[in-house]
Scaffold this motif. Structure first.
Motif, short mmCIF file in Angstrom:
data_model
loop_
_atom_site.label_atom_id
_atom_site.label_comp_id
_atom_site.label_asym_id
_atom_site.label_seq_id
_atom_site.Cartn_x
_atom_site.Cartn_y
_atom_site.Cartn_z
N GLU A 41 0.81 -1.20 0.00
CA GLU A 41 0.00 0.00 0.00
C GLU A 41 0.85 1.25 0.00
OE1 GLU A 41 -3.53 0.60 0.03
OE2 GLU A 41 -3.24 -1.34 -0.92
N PRO A 42 0.36 2.35 -0.59
CA PRO A 42 1.08 3.62 -0.48
C PRO A 42 1.28 4.03 0.98
CG PRO A 42 -0.67 3.78 -2.10
CD PRO A 42 -0.86 2.48 -1.39
N ARG A 43 2.36 4.71 1.26
CA ARG A 43 2.68 5.07 2.64
C ARG A 43 3.29 6.46 2.69
NH1 ARG A 43 5.99 2.21 -0.07
NH2 ARG A 43 8.25 2.53 0.03
N LEU A 44 3.00 7.16 3.76
CA LEU A 44 3.57 8.48 4.00
C LEU A 44 4.59 8.33 5.12
CD1 LEU A 44 3.12 11.44 3.03
CD2 LEU A 44 1.54 11.70 4.95
N ASN A 318 5.37 3.27 -4.16
CA ASN A 318 4.33 3.58 -3.17
C ASN A 318 4.76 4.58 -2.09
OD1 ASN A 318 2.28 1.91 -4.27
ND2 ASN A 318 3.30 0.13 -3.38
N VAL A 320 4.75 8.10 -0.74
CA VAL A 320 3.93 9.30 -0.94
C VAL A 320 4.53 10.47 -0.19
CG1 VAL A 320 1.59 10.25 -0.77
CG2 VAL A 320 1.91 7.77 -0.99
N ASP A 322 3.42 14.38 1.09
CA ASP A 322 2.21 15.17 1.29
C ASP A 322 2.06 16.23 0.21
OD1 ASP A 322 -0.12 15.82 2.86
OD2 ASP A 322 0.94 17.61 3.51
N ASP A 331 -7.33 12.76 1.75
CA ASP A 331 -6.06 12.25 2.21
C ASP A 331 -5.06 12.12 1.06
OD1 ASP A 331 -4.13 10.90 3.80
OD2 ASP A 331 -4.90 8.99 3.09
N VAL A 333 -2.55 10.17 0.69
CA VAL A 333 -2.28 8.77 0.37
C VAL A 333 -3.38 8.21 -0.53
CG1 VAL A 333 -2.02 6.45 1.32
CG2 VAL A 333 -0.90 8.39 2.44
N ARG A 337 -3.03 6.91 -4.37
CA ARG A 337 -3.47 5.57 -4.76
C ARG A 337 -4.39 5.61 -5.98
NH1 ARG A 337 -6.13 4.47 -0.58
NH2 ARG A 337 -4.53 3.40 0.63
#
Length: 348
Positions: A41-44, A318, A320, A322, A331, A333, A337
């Motif tokens: 999953e994408p992540r910050l 993935n 990310v 901000d 959001d 993220v 996505r």
């Protein structure tokens, strides 16, 4: 077009560094290069995979100055700016740095961290909305915190004239305090003189020249393109062209914005900038490379150029940032996505 309505904002809306601010890219994946596409999953990640940043964030959250100080003292000029930028985002850093400064007022590293945090803390008080929507109480708090930042950062700059970090934060402070074009230009030049290849000061300068801060689209685009052309091929500074087009897009009414980004001239400009900078064979990932890739990925996706956008999304694996995804509603993220998945459906 666009996918998700944009957040309200305009005059004074922040391009929030690293995670939420002007121009403080947060690190690189270890020492590494752009990673190939992978699952998950994408992540910050505020540390952007940088181990020193992860450690600094933990220590800043714990208020452990005794452990944090040696890490900063051992950093070179660029890494110091990077780490200070990361930690300026950490809530309550202003509390323990103020207490520590009462005991050790001559600690310049501590003063730098406190000043940087007060800049970010000031912007948090102001919020990223329209100026007309900011309450009088928030304006007062904003300027009170910036006043503290100005005093502390100017003192750091005097004590350590070779350091880049205080001038980078003083740029943001000048923007918020509306200190005028001469001060803005002088602080930009001071930051660039100490760190010519660092993209952060250029991002802040682009904001200063944008229409929402009293400049114009023409001035902003001219600065972005001239900076790109003056830099060596493979330079991260080509990102400024993408940011300028996103700023212009943000200022347009719904309907006109999509037509602008998909116009042949803008698409050609984005392609030129990407393949001259982040997609050029000479590009070397440095701290903050993920933010540049995110900016181009968002711009190409909104410009309906999924083939090029996919190259950037794949390289990000993935990760990310901000900014600039905060320009879209919701959001960052989730926005990342949706755009990534849309471009992933493109078949070569």
């Amino acid at each position: 077009m666009p996918l998700f309505r944009r957040r309200s904002g305009g005059e004074g809306e922040q391009d929030r560094a690293g995670r939420r601010g002007f121009g403080f890219g947060l690190g690189r994946r270890g020492a590494g290069s752009a990673a190939p596409a992978g699952g998950g999953e994408p992540r910050l990640d505020q540390s952007y995979g940088d181990e020193s940043a992860r450690l600094a964030l933990r220590q800043a959250l714990a208020g452990d100055w005794a452990e944090l100080r040696p890490l900063l003292a051992a950093a070179d000029n660029d890494q110091l700016s990077f780490l200070i930028g990361v930690m300026s985002e950490v809530p309550r850093v202003e509390q323990w740095t103020s207490r520590a400064l009462a005991d050790t007022p001559d600690d310049t590293l501590l003063l730098l961290l406190s000043g940087a945090r007060h800049v970010q803390w000031g912007w948090e008080a102001r919020t990223g909305g329209w100026a007309k929507d900011v309450t009088e109480e928030r304006w007062k708090l904003f300027h009170k915190r910036l006043d503290i930042a100005e005093e502390q950062l100017l003192e750091v700059a005097e004590r350590e004239p070779s350091w880049h970090a205080p001038w980078s934060f003083l740029q943001r402070s000048a923007l918020g305090a509306s200190l005028g074009p001469e001060v803005a230009a002088c602080r930009f030049e001071a930051a660039v003189r100490r760190a010519p290849g660092i993209v952060g000061p250029y991002r802040t300068r682009l904001q200063q020249l944008s229409a929402k801060w009293g400049g114009s689209h023409e001035e902003m685009h001219e600065f972005a393109r001239a900076t790109m052309l003056a830099a060596p091929e493979g330079s991260q500074l080509g990102e400024l062209v993408a940011l300028a087009h996103l700023e212009h897009w943000l200022a347009l009414p719904e309907g006109e914005d999509g037509a602008y980004l998909t116009s042949p001239a803008v698409v050609a400009g984005l392609q030129e900038a990407a393949f001259r900078s982040v997609l050029h064979p000479d590009f070397i990932p440095v701290r903050g490379w993920q933010r540049s890739f995110n900016a181009f990925a968002m711009a190409f996706s909104l410009a309906d150029q999924p083939k090029t956008a996919r190259l950037l999304f794949d390289a990000l694996d993935n990760c990310v940032t901000d900014a600039p995804w905060h320009y879209l509603a919701g959001d960052p993220v989730r926005s990342f996505r949706v755009h990534r998945d849309r471009c992933a459906s493109y078949r070569r």
